[in-house]
Design an enzyme around this catalytic site. Structure first.
Site, PDB file in Angstrom:
ATOM      1  N   LYS A  15       0.886  -1.164  -0.071  1.00 49.65           N
ATOM      2  CA  LYS A  15       0.021  -0.169  -0.042  1.00 49.65           C
ATOM      3  C   LYS A  15       0.820   1.310   0.101  1.00 49.65           C
ATOM      4  O   LYS A  15       0.706   2.130  -0.761  1.00 49.65           O
ATOM      5  CB  LYS A  15      -0.969   0.062   1.115  1.00 49.65           C
ATOM      6  CG  LYS A  15      -1.755  -1.346   1.604  1.00 49.65           C
ATOM      7  CD  LYS A  15      -2.811  -1.055   2.407  1.00 49.65           C
ATOM      8  CE  LYS A  15      -1.911  -1.192   3.996  1.00 49.65           C
ATOM      9  NZ  LYS A  15      -1.089  -2.192   4.574  1.00 49.65           N
ATOM     10  N   ARG A  90      -9.820   0.820   8.273  1.00 48.58           N
ATOM     11  CA  ARG A  90      -9.533  -0.745   8.748  1.00 48.58           C
ATOM     12  C   ARG A  90     -10.565  -1.333   9.298  1.00 48.58           C
ATOM     13  O   ARG A  90     -10.535  -2.514   9.552  1.00 48.58           O
ATOM     14  CB  ARG A  90      -8.221  -0.449   9.617  1.00 48.58           C
ATOM     15  CG  ARG A  90      -7.105  -0.818   8.613  1.00 48.58           C
ATOM     16  CD  ARG A  90      -5.819  -0.456   9.868  1.00 48.58           C
ATOM     17  NE  ARG A  90      -4.918  -1.325   9.605  1.00 48.58           N
ATOM     18  CZ  ARG A  90      -3.673  -0.702   9.239  1.00 48.58           C
ATOM     19  NH1 ARG A  90      -3.472   0.564   8.290  1.00 48.58           N
ATOM     20  NH2 ARG A  90      -2.658  -1.590   9.188  1.00 48.58           N
ATOM     21  N   ARG A 129      11.964  -5.383   5.097  1.00 42.07           N
ATOM     22  CA  ARG A 129      11.672  -4.053   4.739  1.00 42.07           C
ATOM     23  C   ARG A 129      12.487  -3.000   5.905  1.00 42.07           C
ATOM     24  O   ARG A 129      12.725  -3.437   6.917  1.00 42.07           O
ATOM     25  CB  ARG A 129      10.279  -3.603   5.181  1.00 42.07           C
ATOM     26  CG  ARG A 129       9.948  -2.350   5.104  1.00 42.07           C
ATOM     27  CD  ARG A 129       8.515  -1.836   5.126  1.00 42.07           C
ATOM     28  NE  ARG A 129       7.660  -2.248   6.453  1.00 42.07           N
ATOM     29  CZ  ARG A 129       6.447  -2.209   6.396  1.00 42.07           C
ATOM     30  NH1 ARG A 129       5.765  -1.674   5.511  1.00 42.07           N
ATOM     31  NH2 ARG A 129       5.958  -2.554   7.556  1.00 42.07           N
ATOM     32  N   ARG A 162      11.011  -1.408  11.348  1.00 42.24           N
ATOM     33  CA  ARG A 162       9.986  -0.996  12.264  1.00 42.24           C
ATOM     34  C   ARG A 162       9.676  -2.169  13.415  1.00 42.24           C
ATOM     35  O   ARG A 162      10.009  -3.335  13.086  1.00 42.24           O
ATOM     36  CB  ARG A 162       8.591  -1.204  11.494  1.00 42.24           C
ATOM     37  CG  ARG A 162       8.206   0.452  10.949  1.00 42.24           C
ATOM     38  CD  ARG A 162       6.999   0.233   9.989  1.00 42.24           C
ATOM     39  NE  ARG A 162       5.895  -0.440  10.595  1.00 42.24           N
ATOM     40  CZ  ARG A 162       4.833  -0.348   9.643  1.00 42.24           C
ATOM     41  NH1 ARG A 162       4.649   0.191   8.386  1.00 42.24           N
ATOM     42  NH2 ARG A 162       3.734  -1.346  10.023  1.00 42.24           N
ATOM     43  N   ARG A 173      -0.806  -9.168  12.856  1.00 39.91           N
ATOM     44  CA  ARG A 173      -1.212  -8.118  11.940  1.00 39.91           C
ATOM     45  C   ARG A 173      -2.102  -8.889  10.875  1.00 39.91           C
ATOM     46  O   ARG A 173      -3.049  -8.530  10.492  1.00 39.91           O
ATOM     47  CB  ARG A 173      -0.297  -7.508  11.370  1.00 39.91           C
ATOM     48  CG  ARG A 173       0.567  -6.457  12.357  1.00 39.91           C
ATOM     49  CD  ARG A 173       1.724  -5.960  11.870  1.00 39.91           C
ATOM     50  NE  ARG A 173       2.009  -5.445  10.801  1.00 39.91           N
ATOM     51  CZ  ARG A 173       3.060  -5.000  10.009  1.00 39.91           C
ATOM     52  NH1 ARG A 173       4.269  -5.510  10.737  1.00 39.91           N
ATOM     53  NH2 ARG A 173       2.999  -4.341   9.116  1.00 39.91           N
TER      54      ARG A 173
HETATM   55  P1  AP5 Z   1       5.054  -1.476   1.683  1.00 38.37           P
HETATM   56  O1  AP5 Z   1       4.543  -0.705   0.678  1.00 38.37           O
HETATM   57  O2  AP5 Z   1       5.790  -0.843   2.987  1.00 38.37           O
HETATM   58  O3  AP5 Z   1       3.701  -2.224   2.377  1.00 38.37           O
HETATM   59  P2  AP5 Z   1       2.218  -1.741   3.115  1.00 38.37           P
HETATM   60  O4  AP5 Z   1       1.225  -2.370   2.600  1.00 38.37           O
HETATM   61  O5  AP5 Z   1       2.374  -0.403   3.290  1.00 38.37           O
HETATM   62  O6  AP5 Z   1       2.611  -2.483   4.588  1.00 38.37           O
HETATM   63  P3  AP5 Z   1       2.351  -1.828   6.114  1.00 38.37           P
HETATM   64  O7  AP5 Z   1       3.169  -2.895   6.856  1.00 38.37           O
HETATM   65  O8  AP5 Z   1       2.841  -0.514   6.223  1.00 38.37           O
HETATM   66  O9  AP5 Z   1       0.902  -2.135   6.339  1.00 38.37           O
HETATM   67  P4  AP5 Z   1       0.307  -2.229   7.890  1.00 38.37           P
HETATM   68  O10 AP5 Z   1      -1.092  -2.035   7.090  1.00 38.37           O
HETATM   69  O11 AP5 Z   1       0.603  -3.269   8.403  1.00 38.37           O
HETATM   70  O12 AP5 Z   1       0.977  -1.144   8.280  1.00 38.37           O
HETATM   71  P5  AP5 Z   1       0.623   0.458   8.718  1.00 38.37           P
HETATM   72  O13 AP5 Z   1       1.772   1.182   8.894  1.00 38.37           O
HETATM   73  O14 AP5 Z   1      -0.558   0.815   8.045  1.00 38.37           O
HETATM   74  O15 AP5 Z   1       5.666  -2.851   1.482  1.00 38.37           O
HETATM   75  C1  AP5 Z   1       6.260  -3.670   2.247  1.00 38.37           C
HETATM   76  C2  AP5 Z   1       7.515  -4.100   1.960  1.00 38.37           C
HETATM   77  O16 AP5 Z   1       7.579  -4.975   0.642  1.00 38.37           O
HETATM   78  C3  AP5 Z   1       8.778  -3.097   1.833  1.00 38.37           C
HETATM   79  O17 AP5 Z   1       9.757  -3.533   1.878  1.00 38.37           O
HETATM   80  C4  AP5 Z   1       8.516  -3.022   0.297  1.00 38.37           C
HETATM   81  O18 AP5 Z   1       9.958  -2.407  -0.447  1.00 38.37           O
HETATM   82  C5  AP5 Z   1       8.286  -4.280  -0.263  1.00 38.37           C
HETATM   83  N1  AP5 Z   1       7.377  -4.429  -1.559  1.00 38.37           N
HETATM   84  C6  AP5 Z   1       6.289  -3.675  -1.925  1.00 38.37           C
HETATM   85  N2  AP5 Z   1       5.989  -3.925  -3.025  1.00 38.37           N
HETATM   86  C7  AP5 Z   1       6.723  -5.231  -3.489  1.00 38.37           C
HETATM   87  C8  AP5 Z   1       6.613  -5.955  -4.556  1.00 38.37           C
HETATM   88  N3  AP5 Z   1       5.525  -5.734  -5.322  1.00 38.37           N
HETATM   89  N4  AP5 Z   1       7.532  -7.014  -4.635  1.00 38.37           N
HETATM   90  C9  AP5 Z   1       8.165  -7.147  -3.579  1.00 38.37           C
HETATM   91  N5  AP5 Z   1       8.509  -6.441  -2.655  1.00 38.37           N
HETATM   92  C10 AP5 Z   1       7.623  -5.415  -2.490  1.00 38.37           C
HETATM   93  O19 AP5 Z   1      -0.024   0.176  10.307  1.00 38.37           O
HETATM   94  C11 AP5 Z   1       0.758  -0.004  11.177  1.00 38.37           C
HETATM   95  C12 AP5 Z   1      -0.156  -0.045  12.656  1.00 38.37           C
HETATM   96  O20 AP5 Z   1      -0.800   1.155  12.831  1.00 38.37           O
HETATM   97  C13 AP5 Z   1      -1.416  -1.096  12.663  1.00 38.37           C
HETATM   98  O21 AP5 Z   1      -0.861  -2.474  12.856  1.00 38.37           O
HETATM   99  C14 AP5 Z   1      -2.114  -0.561  13.565  1.00 38.37           C
HETATM  100  O22 AP5 Z   1      -1.781  -0.999  15.084  1.00 38.37           O
HETATM  101  C15 AP5 Z   1      -2.079   0.974  13.403  1.00 38.37           C
HETATM  102  N6  AP5 Z   1      -3.012   1.682  12.535  1.00 38.37           N
HETATM  103  C16 AP5 Z   1      -2.760   1.902  11.323  1.00 38.37           C
HETATM  104  N7  AP5 Z   1      -3.805   2.354  10.612  1.00 38.37           N
HETATM  105  C17 AP5 Z   1      -4.863   2.173  11.398  1.00 38.37           C
HETATM  106  C18 AP5 Z   1      -6.347   2.348  11.282  1.00 38.37           C
HETATM  107  N8  AP5 Z   1      -6.753   2.690  10.324  1.00 38.37           N
HETATM  108  N9  AP5 Z   1      -7.100   1.857  12.420  1.00 38.37           N
HETATM  109  C19 AP5 Z   1      -6.450   1.288  13.441  1.00 38.37           C
HETATM  110  N10 AP5 Z   1      -5.209   0.922  13.804  1.00 38.37           N
HETATM  111  C20 AP5 Z   1      -4.277   1.409  12.664  1.00 38.37           C
HETATM  112 MG    MG Z   2       2.555   1.122   4.931  1.00 36.77          MG
END
Ligand code: AP5
Ligand code: MG
Length: 219
Positions: A15, A90, A129, A162, A173
């Site tokens: 994402k 979410r 990552r 992270r 997760r």
């Molecule tokens: P990346 O693009 O970083 O993936 P992402 O989908 O953004 O993954 P996240 O881990 O950020 O998602 P998440 O939803 O768990 O965490 P968030 O920060 O939103 O890519 C991942 C890796 O893969 C990178 O190394 C990249 O280089 C690689 N990659 C990408 N595409 C690729 C491809 N095609 N091929 C190979 N490699 C690839 O949330 C974190 C925490 O915050 C949550 O757990 C929760 O506690 C809280 N939180 C956030 N939002 C909310 C909400 N709306 N409600 C409640 N709690 C929330």
């Molecule tokens: Mg992200």
């Protein structure tokens, strides 16, 4: 142009990677609730420190907190032309709150892009990552390495890992995603807003699919 967009998808689906590229291309901000919460935690605010206890376990931060953050963020000037929500909503209550917020200001969502990847590829993506401390750009030690080790290509910031990118928390997760967030796929499909992208291939190819989706209906 489609300019009010959501990126929906499991942890590590890509994402952030795709939303950041699209935001640069469209000239609108990427609003990542994960990044906003991590910034608040790094600043040591009460909200940030409370949120960190949920994030480090892989659990969701309470709806009320996250909805408040997003409402504040999208009310800022740079969001007037549009935004890309990354990782929000979410839960169903978050999605309903977003609908209400938009209705109140006479706006509507243009598109929800579901970035779809099987659980089996997620652990490798997340444990390898690295994130920029300065601008939150995501890298991967193998799949998307920085040009200079441990330095962001874009802003020169330091790269770090992270706290929730360890195997145990990633499993948690994933479970949370399937239980609490996946129902949103049906919610947005019923509204005719959902498009799915197979995000297992290379980053550039996925981005081209997304560009095509955003351009559909463009005049
Ligand atoms: P990346 O693009 O970083 O993936 P992402 O989908 O953004 O993954 P996240 O881990 O950020 O998602 P998440 O939803 O768990 O965490 P968030 O920060 O939103 O890519 C991942 C890796 O893969 C990178 O190394 C990249 O280089 C690689 N990659 C990408 N595409 C690729 C491809 N095609 N091929 C190979 N490699 C690839 O949330 C974190 C925490 O915050 C949550 O757990 C929760 O506690 C809280 N939180 C956030 N939002 C909310 C909400 N709306 N409600 C409640 N709690 C929330
Ligand atoms: Mg992200």
């Amino acid at each position: 142009m489609k300019s009010r967009l959501i990126f929906l998808g499991g942890p590590g689906a890509g994402k952030g990677t795709q939303a950041q590229r699209l935001a640069e291309k469209l000239g609108i901000p990427q609003v990542s609730t994960g990044d906003l919460l991590r910034e608040a935690a790094a600043q040591g605010t009460e909200l940030g420190l409370a949120a960190k206890t949920f994030m480090d376990k892989g659990a969701l931060v309470p709806d009320k907190v996250v909805v408040g953050l997003v409402q504040q963020r999208v009310a800022q000037d740079d969001c007037r032309k549009g935004w890309i929500l990354d990782g929000f909503p979410r839960t169903l209550p978050q999605a309903q709150e977003l609908d209400e917020t938009l209705k109140a200001v006479g706006q509507r969502l243009d598109l929800v892009i579901e970035v779809n990847v099987p659980d089996s590829v997620i652990v490798k993506r997340l444990t390898g990552r690295r994130i920029c401390r300065g601008c939150s750009a995501p890298y991967h030690v193998e799949f998307a390495p920085a040009k200079v080790a441990d330095k962001c290509d874009k802003c020169g910031g330091e790269l770090y890992q992270r706290a929730d990118d360890n195997e145990k928390t990633v499993q948690e997760r994933l479970e949370v995603y399937h239980k609490q967030t996946e129902p949103l796929i049906g919610y947005y499909r019923n509204q005719g807003l959902l498009k799915q992208v197979d995000a297992t291939g290379p980053i550039d190819g996925i981005f081209r699919q997304i560009e095509d989706l955003v351009a559909v209906g463009q005049t």
